[in-house]
Design an enzyme around this catalytic site. Structure first.
Site, PDB file in Angstrom:
ATOM      1  N   TRP A   1       0.838  -1.198   0.000  1.00 61.25           N
ATOM      2  CA  TRP A   1       0.000   0.000   0.000  1.00 61.25           C
ATOM      3  C   TRP A   1       0.865   1.236   0.000  1.00 61.25           C
ATOM      4  CZ3 TRP A   1      -3.090   0.567   5.272  1.00 61.25           C
ATOM      5  CH2 TRP A   1      -2.297   0.195   6.347  1.00 61.25           C
ATOM      6  N   ASN A   2       0.279   2.346  -0.449  1.00 62.34           N
ATOM      7  CA  ASN A   2       1.001   3.609  -0.595  1.00 62.34           C
ATOM      8  C   ASN A   2       0.231   4.724   0.091  1.00 62.34           C
ATOM      9  OD1 ASN A   2       2.791   2.351  -2.537  1.00 62.34           O
ATOM     10  ND2 ASN A   2       1.184   2.601  -4.055  1.00 62.34           N
TER      11      ASN A   2
ATOM     12  N   ASP B   1     -13.723  19.980 -11.667  1.00 62.20           N
ATOM     13  CA  ASP B   1     -13.803  21.288 -11.008  1.00 62.20           C
ATOM     14  C   ASP B   1     -15.213  21.463 -10.456  1.00 62.20           C
ATOM     15  OD1 ASP B   1     -11.211  21.895 -11.858  1.00 62.20           O
ATOM     16  OD2 ASP B   1     -11.822  23.450 -13.281  1.00 62.20           O
TER      17      ASP B   1
ATOM     18  N   HIS C   1     -14.825  25.828  -6.394  1.00 61.04           N
ATOM     19  CA  HIS C   1     -13.443  26.122  -6.798  1.00 61.04           C
ATOM     20  C   HIS C   1     -13.269  27.600  -7.141  1.00 61.04           C
ATOM     21  CE1 HIS C   1      -9.554  25.808  -8.591  1.00 61.04           C
ATOM     22  NE2 HIS C   1      -9.963  25.798  -9.848  1.00 61.04           N
TER      23      HIS C   1
END
Ligand code: 23J
Ligand code: MN
Length: 263
Positions: free
Chosen positions: A65-66, A79, A83
């Site tokens: 896992w990261n 978007d 935003h």
């Protein structure tokens, strides 16, 4: 056909390949191009980082896992209205409050690849959209409109993708009247293959950055850094574009997918 049969037919068409799934996302990693704002804005979004926690080793013998460093507006992304300052007051304008119904809609693909190939600063006008409608059919309320430029073919190289020089950035996008026209049609959003939904030259438009300023003022959405639009029909595809449910989020990387009936 009753409602259950309708979805059963879609399911079997997906399983048989009669309906294909086209991947409209670029790869997300340290090489992914990230927007560089002019120097009067001190802060920029970071480059993507992927840090290993473990990969079947002393830190995790059975698992990989990261953890990530990731800006909301990175790679192929969504978007949300919040935003932009013009969309700040919509309660349903955040990644976690947009109605999920809005994450799947019909897709119109306007092919500007020839123009973009000969002019990096090409702008899509309302007039050109109307010519496209005369050929392909009308754009309807609730639909997405995206601009095909083949710009995603530059995404492997940030310098080519951002295309900056001393005069600024050079990549295609919409005119003010194009966005106004599409809003008049009631579209759900506007998408581009470039780093931004707006053209590189859009900060000199009136209003500046119309795809952001006007779309988000109308509680509509944007998609940036889309890929593989050259694999889509002008009309007839369905776009699935759902941001992560980031709390009070202003946008999110997405796995954008198109459903297309096989030719
Ligand atoms: C922040 C500031 C200006 C712009 C952007 C982000 C984007 O293009 C974006 O990713 O929404 S123009
Ligand atoms: Mn963005």
């Amino acid at each position: 056909m009753n409602n259950a049969a309708l979805l059963a037919e879609l399911g079997s068409n997906l399983l048989s390949g009669a309906v294909q799934v086209i991947d409209l996302s670029g790869r997300l990693g340290p090489e992914t191009p990230v927007l560089k704002l002019p120097e009067d804005f001190a802060k920029n979004s970071p480059k993507v980082e992927i840090h290993k926690i473990s990969e079947y080793d002393e830190d995790g013998p059975y698992f990989a896992w990261n953890w990530l460093v990731l800006g909301e507006h990175t790679g192929t992304h969504f978007d949300a209205p919040h935003h932009w300052i013009t969309g700040r007051d919509y309660d349903d304008g955040y990644t976690d409050t947009i109605p999920p119904k809005n994450f799947i809609a019909p897709l119109n693909v306007i092919d500007c690849s020839a123009e973009a190939a000969s002019d990096a600063d090409f702008l899509l006008s309302a007039e050109r959209v109307q010519e496209w409608e005369a050929e392909q059919g009308e754009i309807n309320a609730g639909e997405w409109v995206v601009m095909r430029t083949d710009w995603h073919k530059r995404a492997h190289d940030e310098t080519l993708f951002l295309n900056m020089d001393q005069d600024g950035s050079h990549y295609p996008g919409p005119t003010v009247d194009c966005i106004e026209y599409l809003l008049g049609k009631g579209v759900i959003g506007w998408g581009s293959e470039c780093i931004s939904t707006d053209a590189g030259s859009a900060d000199t438009m009136q209003p500046p950055l119309p795809a952001h300023t006007l779309m988000h003022a109308a509680n509509r959405y944007g998609l940036a850094s889309l890929a593989n639009l050259d694999q889509l029909p002008a009309k007839g595809a369905l776009l699935i574009a759902a941001p992560l449910k980031i709390a009070n989020g202003t946008g999110s990387p997405i796995r954008a997918l198109a459903l297309v009936a096989r030719a």
